[in-house]
Motif scaffolding. Structure first.
Motif, PDB file in Angstrom:
ATOM      1  N   TRP A  45       0.804  -1.225   0.000  1.00 37.50           N
ATOM      2  CA  TRP A  45       0.000   0.000   0.000  1.00 37.50           C
ATOM      3  C   TRP A  45       0.836   1.275   0.000  1.00 37.50           C
ATOM      4  N   GLU A  46       1.979   1.249   0.641  1.00 31.03           N
ATOM      5  CA  GLU A  46       2.798   2.460   0.749  1.00 31.03           C
ATOM      6  C   GLU A  46       3.649   2.724  -0.488  1.00 31.03           C
ATOM      7  N   ARG A  47       3.541   1.858  -1.504  1.00 29.57           N
ATOM      8  CA  ARG A  47       4.337   2.066  -2.711  1.00 29.57           C
ATOM      9  C   ARG A  47       3.454   2.065  -3.967  1.00 29.57           C
ATOM     10  N   PRO A  48       2.612   3.085  -4.109  1.00 33.15           N
ATOM     11  CA  PRO A  48       1.793   3.181  -5.327  1.00 33.15           C
ATOM     12  C   PRO A  48       2.685   3.367  -6.549  1.00 33.15           C
ATOM     13  N   PHE A  49       2.297   2.732  -7.640  1.00 29.85           N
ATOM     14  CA  PHE A  49       3.075   2.821  -8.874  1.00 29.85           C
ATOM     15  C   PHE A  49       2.341   3.705  -9.873  1.00 29.85           C
ATOM     16  N   VAL A  50       3.030   4.736 -10.366  1.00 27.93           N
ATOM     17  CA  VAL A  50       2.494   5.606 -11.412  1.00 27.93           C
ATOM     18  C   VAL A  50       3.499   5.612 -12.557  1.00 27.93           C
ATOM     19  N   PRO A  51       3.132   5.068 -13.718  1.00 27.52           N
ATOM     20  CA  PRO A  51       4.068   5.056 -14.847  1.00 27.52           C
ATOM     21  C   PRO A  51       4.301   6.469 -15.370  1.00 27.52           C
ATOM     22  N   ILE A  62      -6.911  12.560 -14.112  1.00 24.28           N
ATOM     23  CA  ILE A  62      -6.331  11.273 -14.507  1.00 24.28           C
ATOM     24  C   ILE A  62      -6.246  10.441 -13.237  1.00 24.28           C
ATOM     25  N   LEU A  63      -6.922   9.306 -13.256  1.00 21.20           N
ATOM     26  CA  LEU A  63      -6.918   8.420 -12.086  1.00 21.20           C
ATOM     27  C   LEU A  63      -6.069   7.198 -12.431  1.00 21.20           C
ATOM     28  N   TRP A  64      -4.954   7.075 -11.748  1.00 20.14           N
ATOM     29  CA  TRP A  64      -4.006   5.996 -12.010  1.00 20.14           C
ATOM     30  C   TRP A  64      -4.364   4.787 -11.158  1.00 20.14           C
ATOM     31  N   ALA A  65      -5.058   3.820 -11.757  1.00 21.02           N
ATOM     32  CA  ALA A  65      -5.352   2.546 -11.086  1.00 21.02           C
ATOM     33  C   ALA A  65      -4.304   1.538 -11.561  1.00 21.02           C
ATOM     34  N   THR A  66      -3.061   1.910 -11.351  1.00 20.60           N
ATOM     35  CA  THR A  66      -1.929   1.192 -11.941  1.00 20.60           C
ATOM     36  C   THR A  66      -1.170   0.330 -10.937  1.00 20.60           C
ATOM     37  N   VAL A  71     -10.097  10.239 -16.866  1.00 25.80           N
ATOM     38  CA  VAL A  71      -9.410   9.182 -17.601  1.00 25.80           C
ATOM     39  C   VAL A  71      -8.866   8.203 -16.567  1.00 25.80           C
ATOM     40  N   VAL A  72      -9.375   6.976 -16.608  1.00 21.02           N
ATOM     41  CA  VAL A  72      -8.943   5.940 -15.667  1.00 21.02           C
ATOM     42  C   VAL A  72      -7.934   5.050 -16.387  1.00 21.02           C
ATOM     43  N   VAL A  73      -6.745   4.925 -15.788  1.00 25.67           N
ATOM     44  CA  VAL A  73      -5.658   4.158 -16.384  1.00 25.67           C
ATOM     45  C   VAL A  73      -5.438   2.897 -15.561  1.00 25.67           C
ATOM     46  N   LEU A 121      -4.742  11.482  -9.556  1.00 22.69           N
ATOM     47  CA  LEU A 121      -4.963  10.666  -8.367  1.00 22.69           C
ATOM     48  C   LEU A 121      -4.462   9.259  -8.629  1.00 22.69           C
ATOM     49  N   HIS A 122      -3.967   8.634  -7.597  1.00 20.59           N
ATOM     50  CA  HIS A 122      -3.735   7.197  -7.637  1.00 20.59           C
ATOM     51  C   HIS A 122      -4.852   6.541  -6.820  1.00 20.59           C
ATOM     52  N   THR A 123      -5.055   5.254  -7.044  1.00 22.50           N
ATOM     53  CA  THR A 123      -6.042   4.518  -6.241  1.00 22.50           C
ATOM     54  C   THR A 123      -5.840   4.788  -4.757  1.00 22.50           C
ATOM     55  N   GLN A 124      -4.588   4.913  -4.335  1.00 22.17           N
ATOM     56  CA  GLN A 124      -4.286   5.168  -2.924  1.00 22.17           C
ATOM     57  C   GLN A 124      -4.930   6.455  -2.426  1.00 22.17           C
ATOM     58  N   ASP A 125      -5.089   7.450  -3.312  1.00 25.32           N
ATOM     59  CA  ASP A 125      -5.622   8.763  -2.924  1.00 25.32           C
ATOM     60  C   ASP A 125      -7.136   8.861  -3.062  1.00 25.32           C
ATOM     61  N   TYR A 126      -7.732   7.939  -3.795  1.00 30.90           N
ATOM     62  CA  TYR A 126      -9.152   8.021  -4.134  1.00 30.90           C
ATOM     63  C   TYR A 126     -10.014   7.793  -2.888  1.00 30.90           C
ATOM     64  N   ARG A 127     -11.019   8.658  -2.685  1.00 31.46           N
ATOM     65  CA  ARG A 127     -11.883   8.546  -1.511  1.00 31.46           C
ATOM     66  C   ARG A 127     -13.342   8.281  -1.857  1.00 31.46           C
TER      67      ARG A 127
END
Length: 348
Positions: free
Chosen positions: A131-137, A276-280, A167-169, A150-156
């Motif tokens: 959880w503490e290492r979100p990946f964003v390309p 841009i929501l990074w679900a990566t 745009v969901v990636v 946003l990354h999934t980690q930030d999404y509320r």
């Protein structure tokens, strides 16, 4: 001198601690669990508010406990409450908040450093998850984007993006779940690197075991782990069928670059974007283990079961095939036995 330190108090860490005590080690005298969070619940306490217990594909019961029931209650409340009660009932020796910064060898003993304190231990069970290492390309122009990233980690929850074009990636379960709910309040575009593989039938136990075996084989060879879903494909649940009927899951290949107000494909096609929501996905949170030199030349930490091949004093749980809650329970038991084997070898 401790006999074992468990790093992380999510499902895998609690399972490992339970089995260590069950095998005869004593809480506080022999074993401590160091958890970076200020409260029980592991990563679950940080999940988005609209994720319910009906959305989480099941949470396995902790050892000698009952699984939390499926309901419409918020997962970020139910699971932490379950973990907190389990810690108290089992008498697990959890210290928090302690973020472990470094684990190193000190003349044959492991020295664990965090929160301005040091613990010396003969063995270590690492259960820090991802959880503490979100990946964003990286994509060219990402730093120029004037909207919100946003990354999934930030999404509320969907209120975060209501009325915007998002745009969901990403091609995993989180992307599918988030698309379903935000598409009710925002317009969306879905992009993935590869064409999603959809399933129409539930997994059989045999298929599940085969999928886990593929991930296990990677870590056995010292390769970086992949998620189980990367080899199982995606399946829409009942609550996502309405989104599918609206065309939400029409997928596009990933864009080539990002501009201040849009994403752009190689042929010049532009899609305006407010968010841009990074679900990566995430990467294993194991940087604190770097001084031990556990990584193989292939880039991952090679494991024999849960035991680090390069240093058998170290067990890894919640890593690779044990990242699921069911896998974490089993790995906790295997890791506890690995700890005892290491202690017995050292005593000879």
């Amino acid at each position: 001198m401790l006999q074992s330190v468990v790093v992380g108090a999510g499902q895998a860490g609690l399972s490992a601690a339970h089995h260590l005590l069950r095998l005869g080690l004593r809480a506080w005298d022999d074993v401590v669990v160091l958890d970076a969070n200020a409260a029980p619940g592991g990563a679950w306490q940080h999940r988005w508010d609209t994720l319910t217990m009906a959305d989480v594909h099941g949470v396995a019961a902790l050892p000698d406990d009952d699984a939390p029931p499926t309901s419409l209650e918020r997962a970020n409340r139910v699971v932490p409450a379950t973990f907190a009660a389990y810690e108290e009932r089992q008498g697990l020796p959890v210290l928090r908040p302690v973020r472990v910064e470094r684990v190193e060898d000190d003349d044959g003993v492991l020295r664990v450093t965090g929160a301005r304190r040091t613990w010396r231990t003969r063995t270590l069970v690492n259960a820090t998850g991802t959880w503490e290492r979100p990946f964003v390309p990286h994509y060219p122009g990402a730093e120029t984007f004037a909207g919100r990233q946003l990354h999934t980690q930030d999404y509320r929850g969907p209120d975060d993006v209501a009325g915007r074009h998002v745009v969901v990636v990403g091609g995993g379960l989180s992307a599918v779940q988030i698309l379903a709910e935000i598409s009710e309040v925002a317009t969306t575009t879905w992009v993935t690197r590869r064409e999603p593989v959809w399933r129409t039938t539930p997994f059989t136990p045999e298929e599940g075991r085969a999928a886990v075996a593929l991930v296990e084989e990677r870590v056995r060879r010292g390769l970086p782990p992949q998620s189980v879903v990367s080899v199982t494909g995606l399946m829409l649940r009942e609550q996502e069928q309405a989104a599918a009927a609206r065309g939400v899951y029409r997928r596009l290949p990933v864009f080539e670059r990002i501009e201040p107000d849009a994403v752009v494909w190689a042929d010049g096609t532009r899609q305006r974007a407010d968010v841009i929501l990074w679900a990566t996905g995430f990467r294993p949170d194991v940087g604190h283990l770097a001084p031990l030199g556990l990584r193989s030349s292939a880039g991952g930490i090679q494991l024999d079961g849960t035991t680090a091949v390069r240093d058998p004093r170290v067990q890894l749980v919640g890593y690779g095939p044990s990242a699921s809650t069911i896998g974490a329970n089993r790995a906790g038991r295997v890791a506890a036995r690995g700890v005892l084997r290491s202690l017995k070898r050292a005593a000879v």
